[in-house]
Design an enzyme around this catalytic site. Structure first.
Site, PDB file in Angstrom:
ATOM      1  N   HIS A 373      24.283  45.416   3.174  1.00  0.00           N
ATOM      2  CA  HIS A 373      25.588  45.198   3.811  1.00  0.00           C
ATOM      3  C   HIS A 373      25.698  43.895   4.567  1.00  0.00           C
ATOM      4  O   HIS A 373      26.703  43.658   5.232  1.00  0.00           O
ATOM      5  CB  HIS A 373      25.908  46.328   4.789  1.00  0.00           C
ATOM      6  CG  HIS A 373      26.144  47.646   4.148  1.00  0.00           C
ATOM      7  ND1 HIS A 373      27.378  48.064   3.705  1.00  0.00           N
ATOM      8  CD2 HIS A 373      25.293  48.646   3.858  1.00  0.00           C
ATOM      9  CE1 HIS A 373      27.283  49.276   3.183  1.00  0.00           C
ATOM     10  NE2 HIS A 373      26.010  49.645   3.262  1.00  0.00           N
ATOM     11  N   LYS A 564      38.265  44.101  14.708  1.00  0.00           N
ATOM     12  CA  LYS A 564      36.932  44.236  14.133  1.00  0.00           C
ATOM     13  C   LYS A 564      35.927  43.963  15.238  1.00  0.00           C
ATOM     14  O   LYS A 564      36.320  43.546  16.335  1.00  0.00           O
ATOM     15  CB  LYS A 564      36.727  43.233  12.982  1.00  0.00           C
ATOM     16  CG  LYS A 564      37.151  41.792  13.357  1.00  0.00           C
ATOM     17  CD  LYS A 564      37.041  40.826  12.198  1.00  0.00           C
ATOM     18  CE  LYS A 564      38.193  40.906  11.228  1.00  0.00           C
ATOM     19  NZ  LYS A 564      37.864  41.441   9.925  1.00  0.00           N
ATOM     20  N   ARG A 565      34.630  44.197  14.959  1.00  0.00           N
ATOM     21  CA  ARG A 565      33.632  43.854  15.952  1.00  0.00           C
ATOM     22  C   ARG A 565      33.777  42.381  16.352  1.00  0.00           C
ATOM     23  O   ARG A 565      34.179  41.538  15.546  1.00  0.00           O
ATOM     24  CB  ARG A 565      32.213  44.104  15.400  1.00  0.00           C
ATOM     25  CG  ARG A 565      31.841  45.561  15.351  1.00  0.00           C
ATOM     26  CD  ARG A 565      31.828  46.199  16.717  1.00  0.00           C
ATOM     27  NE  ARG A 565      30.675  45.805  17.487  1.00  0.00           N
ATOM     28  CZ  ARG A 565      29.642  46.596  17.753  1.00  0.00           C
ATOM     29  NH1 ARG A 565      29.629  47.852  17.335  1.00  0.00           N
ATOM     30  NH2 ARG A 565      28.633  46.167  18.474  1.00  0.00           N
ATOM     31  N   LYS A 570      32.749  36.149  12.670  1.00  0.00           N
ATOM     32  CA  LYS A 570      34.100  36.644  12.358  1.00  0.00           C
ATOM     33  C   LYS A 570      35.178  35.727  12.945  1.00  0.00           C
ATOM     34  O   LYS A 570      36.346  35.833  12.625  1.00  0.00           O
ATOM     35  CB  LYS A 570      34.271  38.080  12.866  1.00  0.00           C
ATOM     36  CG  LYS A 570      33.341  39.082  12.154  1.00  0.00           C
ATOM     37  CD  LYS A 570      33.513  40.482  12.689  1.00  0.00           C
ATOM     38  CE  LYS A 570      32.471  41.464  12.190  1.00  0.00           C
ATOM     39  NZ  LYS A 570      32.779  42.017  10.852  1.00  0.00           N
ATOM     40  N   THR A 672      36.447  45.753   5.259  1.00  0.00           N
ATOM     41  CA  THR A 672      37.229  46.888   4.750  1.00  0.00           C
ATOM     42  C   THR A 672      38.531  46.999   5.540  1.00  0.00           C
ATOM     43  O   THR A 672      39.513  47.532   5.035  1.00  0.00           O
ATOM     44  CB  THR A 672      36.442  48.212   4.843  1.00  0.00           C
ATOM     45  OG1 THR A 672      35.825  48.292   6.130  1.00  0.00           O
ATOM     46  CG2 THR A 672      35.386  48.293   3.766  1.00  0.00           C
ATOM     47  N   LYS A 676      42.556  47.874   4.483  1.00  0.00           N
ATOM     48  CA  LYS A 676      43.439  48.819   5.179  1.00  0.00           C
ATOM     49  C   LYS A 676      44.749  48.135   5.572  1.00  0.00           C
ATOM     50  O   LYS A 676      45.836  48.701   5.420  1.00  0.00           O
ATOM     51  CB  LYS A 676      42.734  49.373   6.434  1.00  0.00           C
ATOM     52  CG  LYS A 676      41.521  50.232   6.097  1.00  0.00           C
ATOM     53  CD  LYS A 676      40.584  50.435   7.283  1.00  0.00           C
ATOM     54  CE  LYS A 676      39.229  50.903   6.762  1.00  0.00           C
ATOM     55  NZ  LYS A 676      38.147  50.833   7.766  1.00  0.00           N
TER      56      LYS A 676
HETATM   57  C1  26V Z   1      22.307  46.631  11.830  1.00  0.00           C
HETATM   58  C2  26V Z   1      21.743  47.174  12.929  1.00  0.00           C
HETATM   59  C3  26V Z   1      20.494  46.636  13.365  1.00  0.00           C
HETATM   60  C4  26V Z   1      19.788  47.506  14.351  1.00  0.00           C
HETATM   61  C5  26V Z   1      20.698  47.996  15.398  1.00  0.00           C
HETATM   62  C6  26V Z   1      21.798  48.818  14.820  1.00  0.00           C
HETATM   63  C7  26V Z   1      22.371  48.204  13.612  1.00  0.00           C
HETATM   64  C8  26V Z   1      23.547  48.673  13.127  1.00  0.00           C
HETATM   65  C9  26V Z   1      24.105  48.125  12.006  1.00  0.00           C
HETATM   66  C10 26V Z   1      23.487  47.090  11.373  1.00  0.00           C
HETATM   67  C11 26V Z   1      24.037  46.470  10.148  1.00  0.00           C
HETATM   68  C12 26V Z   1      25.460  46.326  10.178  1.00  0.00           C
HETATM   69  C13 26V Z   1      25.888  45.795   8.867  1.00  0.00           C
HETATM   70  C14 26V Z   1      27.339  46.040   8.628  1.00  0.00           C
HETATM   71  O1  26V Z   1      27.997  46.821   9.285  1.00  0.00           O
HETATM   72  N1  26V Z   1      27.818  45.371   7.641  1.00  0.00           N
HETATM   73  C15 26V Z   1      29.196  45.497   7.266  1.00  0.00           C
HETATM   74  O2  26V Z   1      29.257  46.430   6.212  1.00  0.00           O
HETATM   75  C16 26V Z   1      30.588  46.650   5.793  1.00  0.00           C
HETATM   76  C17 26V Z   1      30.544  47.750   4.755  1.00  0.00           C
HETATM   77  O3  26V Z   1      29.855  47.315   3.624  1.00  0.00           O
HETATM   78  C18 26V Z   1      31.179  45.366   5.265  1.00  0.00           C
HETATM   79  O4  26V Z   1      32.505  45.605   4.916  1.00  0.00           O
HETATM   80  C19 26V Z   1      31.115  44.271   6.321  1.00  0.00           C
HETATM   81  O5  26V Z   1      31.531  43.048   5.789  1.00  0.00           O
HETATM   82  C20 26V Z   1      29.689  44.143   6.823  1.00  0.00           C
HETATM   83  O6  26V Z   1      29.620  43.237   7.921  1.00  0.00           O
END
Ligand code: 26V
Length: 826
Positions: A373, A564-565, A570, A672, A676
């Site tokens: 992701h 978004k975050r 971003k 995503t 929406k």
């Molecule tokens: C990484 C970590 C690292 C450890 C701490 C907790 C944590 C939580 C999440 C993540 C990875 C986040 C990656 C993410 O959310 N990617 C997003 O995924 C979406 C669905 O595929 C995509 O639409 C977004 O572009 C992408 O940033």
């Protein structure tokens, strides 16, 4: 233009309520309130009614759950297991009623009892068991898998506390604990009998059994119990129900009796606290792995519980034939977070079930697939070898063995040169020895997927380029999608009704039928109704903004939204800097006919991400200045809505005219929110990044505002150097904006607050905010011009809605089912 009454916003597209059903439901509600909630209707609070309603709805879901489960069992259907650290579900009442077709019946039944369904809907706390896109995708997929009758189970963690609650104090983000379980959770079933032991630490013994080769046995020093909680997930039209099983951690000996009896009262409590801490709180950071022990404990905890449960179910149903596992089971790893499941399955197959290594590895690879992701290097998980050895000693041995065989195989096949070994090794020997979870996932899976066409291509070219050369067929693309049931039907019932009336009811079951709506793009009557529906949502959002922030916004203005975050890549910073430029221009030429705009921001920053928090502060500071400037005549307002979550998204999205998708090209894997917003008729202003590229293909170049550098140009620019200072010198508008920010125009009580921020943009503008600034400003000017031609704008908006059918997560799930899982769909 005639506006429909606000109440029509609430009227859903379901069948009108049948009187007999209303009576039955009313009786059921009263019975639940009385016997399950234990309240007299005369004194019941709204919350009591919410619980009674949820329990009544849950009964209807359960009625469909058992037949679904039985059918899968009897047909011996292959099952899909979606392993995810995050499920960002939001509220379930509206979703469940909508999918069961019960919304109107329930509304009528409650009304007869003097209760307002809409009020109850807002009482439900959001289940915020996720950070952002990855977690919300998991929730959309669960709904789509149920709607397509895929035999699927979600596995995750039942966090006591989801993502923190954000509030704003003096412009700064503050975090408060979130407590979604405080008043109980009526949707779930606790399963005290479904309990697995999860080991940590200890040592590995070589056990000689008879004359055989001997085997390894892990003797953990510590055990934690994983206790299951099941939430049924009902699909569209209630045809099928799947299960989301979340694990909660408990100490096996909750009282620590032995320590307690020794008089060590605190020690007794400590072991309990240590065990429970595993499922206490969601890690609130996306993209930056903390590398902490607790995170690894969480990952192993739920992965092991899931695998033990999967194997138990498989053995029960398939005559104890563990060798047939991959014929009946597909496991999807949602990012590398559950990657430890790969060595865990090897351990279970080899150490517990006695399989030989090669057979176990073949089964493992055929069972797992992995979704990536993000390409951000800092987000790729690595676990230090010493930590792994201490916490999961047997898994570390297994990883070494997987690695040795992996490298041997590549060498033997002549696939790698000796100097490439370090690159493809599962162990990074560079900065301290670390296990590369991305590599482990790649070699342990038969398919690896990206989440948009561009992202997948970049995976092939960058992070996984060597692996892709060696295994050219392993990486596949599965462009993300969203569930239309939540993001269209529920969030926008008025638009749904208009769609059903124009293109026909088939659109409720087949999102591709939305394409027929394009025929109405120039129809003035449809344009007017489309605009009136949007206006209703804008009025509602303006009310929400006024209630929460005491800011008055004009519902006829262009609502320009970035939700978004908060992340540097971003580029909320690009948006707010351009907002300042617009503000400057408006003040310089007050008599020009400016397009009135409301700039809407919402999103959370990781608590430790100082730069992101400073950007929130800047947005709020700019809002202060702009919103109180009388010379603008209300033509520009800036709004930061606190505590962005799924429910707030549902309110903002149908009210948005412009969707900001402005990440540095190559950095947003998919997005995503972009889907929406476009589905609900917002036009996108965006870079050629993530799924924006495919949105552009679907809606056509005339109905989207694309600007800025491409991913290839970004790469070249970074290589050759940005030269930000020259760039700024050449752009009077940009230099004025930066000067204002740096000199404290927006932070008069702390004039130096943003000096470092501006300096760092000038010195190393890694996200190319300045390089893309002029192109972005030009695109925004085009937006303003298009807005002035309301007919043209509405036409484009209608075409956006019409061409979003492909982004249904049903389409995405069908692709996974056919090309990765090999399971049938309906
Ligand atoms: C990484 C970590 C690292 C450890 C701490 C907790 C944590 C939580 C999440 C993540 C990875 C986040 C990656 C993410 O959310 N990617 C997003 O995924 C979406 C669905 O595929 C995509 O639409 C977004 O572009 C992408 O940033």
């Amino acid at each position: 233009m005639t506006l429909p009454p606000t109440s029509s916003l609430k009227t859903r597209i379901a069948l009108p309520a049948d009187e007999a059903d209303v009576v039955a439901l009313r009786r059921a509600l009263v019975a639940k309130l009385t016997y399950a909630v234990g309240k007299d209707p005369l004194v019941a609070s709204n919350h009591d009614w919410f619980v009674a309603t949820a329990l009544t709805v849950r009964d209807r879901i359960v009625d469909r759950w058992f037949p679904s489960t039985r059918a899968i069992y009897e047909q011996k259907r292959k099952r899909v297991y979606y392993l995810s650290m995050e499920f960002l579900i939001g509220r379930l009442l509206g979703d469940s009623l909508n999918n069961l077709g019960l919304t109107e019946t329930m509304r009528a039944a409650l009304a007869e009892l003097g209760v307002d369904l809409e009020r109850l809907r807002t009482i439900e706390p959001d289940a915020a068991l996720g950070n952002g896109g990855l977690g919300r995708l998991a929730a959309c997929f669960m709904e789509s898998m149920a709607s397509l009758s895929v035999a699927a189970h979600g596995y995750g963690i039942r966090y006591d506390h989801g993502l923190f609650r954000q509030y704003i104090k003096d412009g700064w983000q503050m975090e408060a604990p979130e407590n979604w379980l405080a008043s109980g959770n009526p949707w779930e079933f606790e399963r005290p009998e479904v309990l697995f032991h999860i080991g940590f630490g200890g040592h590995v013994e070589l056990v000689q059994e008879g004359s055989g080769a001997g085997g390894y046995h892990w003797r953990p020093a510590e055990t934690v119990e994983a206790l299951a909680y099941d939430t049924p997930v009902v699909g569209w039209r209630g045809k099928h129900v799947n299960t989301l099983r979340l694990w909660s951690a408990r100490a096996p000996d909750p009282l620590g009796l032995e320590a307690f009896n020794r008089g060590d009262h605190l020690g007794a409590l400590a072991s309990q606290a240590r065990a429970q801490s595993i499922s206490q709180v969601l890690y609130p950071s996306d993209e930056t792995p903390a590398g902490e022990e607790l995170r690894l404990r969480q990952e192993y905890f739920f992965s092991s519980a899931a695998l033990q449960d999967i194997i138990r179910r498989h053995m029960e149903q398939h005559d104890g034939d563990v060798r047939a596992l991959n014929e009946h089971v597909a496991i999807q790893l949602n990012d590398t977070h559950p990657a430890i499941a790969i060595p865990e399955l090897m351990r279970l197959l080899v150490d517990v079930h006695g399989l030989e290594w090669e057979a176990a590895w073949t089964i493992t690879q055929a069972t797992f697939s992995y979704t990536n992701h993000t390409l951000l290097p800092e987000a790729l998980e690595h676990w230090g070898v010493p930590l792994m050895e201490r916490l999961l000693p047997r898994h570390m041995q297994i990883i070494y063995m997987i690695n040795a065989l992996h490298l041997d195989r590549l060498r033997a096949a002549g696939k790698i040169e000796e100097n490439e070994v370090g690159e493809v090794s599962l162990i990074d020997e560079q900065a301290g020895r670390k296990v590369r979870m991305g590599w482990l996932s790649f070699v342990g899976a038969h398919k690896v997927n990206g989440v948009s066409a561009l992202h997948t291509e970049l995976m092939r070219q960058t992070v996984f380029s060597t692996f892709n050369r060696i295994y050219p067929d392993r990486i596949v693309n599965k462009t993300n999608g969203i569930t239309f049931r939540r993001w269209l039907m529920e969030a926008n019932p008025g638009l749904t009704r208009l769609l059903a009336e124009t293109v026909g009811g088939k659109v409720l079951d087949d999102p591709m039928a939305l394409a027929d709506f394009a025929a109405y793009a120039d129809d003035t009557g449809v344009q007017d109704r489309f605009a009136a529906i949007r206006k209703d949502h804008k009025v509602a959002l303006a009310r929400l903004i006024s209630e929460r922030l005491h800011i008055r916004v004009n519902p006829d203005a262009l609502f320009d939204t970035q939700i978004k975050r908060i992340h540097e890549y971003k580029r909320q910073l690009l948006n707010i800097l351009e907002t300042i430029a617009l503000y400057d221009s408006m003040r310089a030429q007050p008599t020009r006919s400016w397009t009135p705009r409301v700039k809407i921001f919402a999103g959370k920053a990781a608590a430790s991400y100082h730069r992101a928090k400073l950007i929130i502060k800047l947005i709020n500071d700019v809002a202060q200045v702009v919103n109180s400037d009388p010379t603008l005549n209300g033509k520009l307002k800036v709004v930061f809505l606190p505590n962005y979550n799924v429910s707030l998204a549902e309110a903002i999205i149908p009210a948005s005219d412009l969707s900001e998708q402005i990440s540095t090209a190559g950095m947003e894997a998919s997005g995503t929110g972009n889907m929406k917003l476009a589905l609900n008729g917002a036009l996108t202003i965006g870079t050629l990044d993530g799924a924006n590229v495919e949105i552009k293909q679907q809606v056509g170049d005339d109905n989207i505002f694309i600007f800025g550098m491409t991913a290839a140009e970004v790469e070249a620019k970074r290589r050759d150097g940005v030269g930000a200072r020259d760039l700024v010198a050449a752009s009077p508008m940009l230099s004025q904006v930066l000067e204002q920010v740096a000199s404290g125009v927006f932070s008069p009580s702390e004039p130096d607050l943003y000096r470092d921020l501006v300096e760092s943009l000038l010195d190393h503008d890694h996200f190319l905010v300045l390089s893309d600034f002029d192109a972005y400003a030009a695109a925004q000017a085009q937006v303003a011009d298009r807005w002035k031609d309301q007919k043209a704008w509405r036409r484009s908006a209608i075409l956006n809605t019409a061409h979003m059918g492909w982004f249904s997560s049903d389409r995405t799930i069908r692709e996974y089912a056919r090309e990765i899982w090999d399971v049938p769909v309906q």
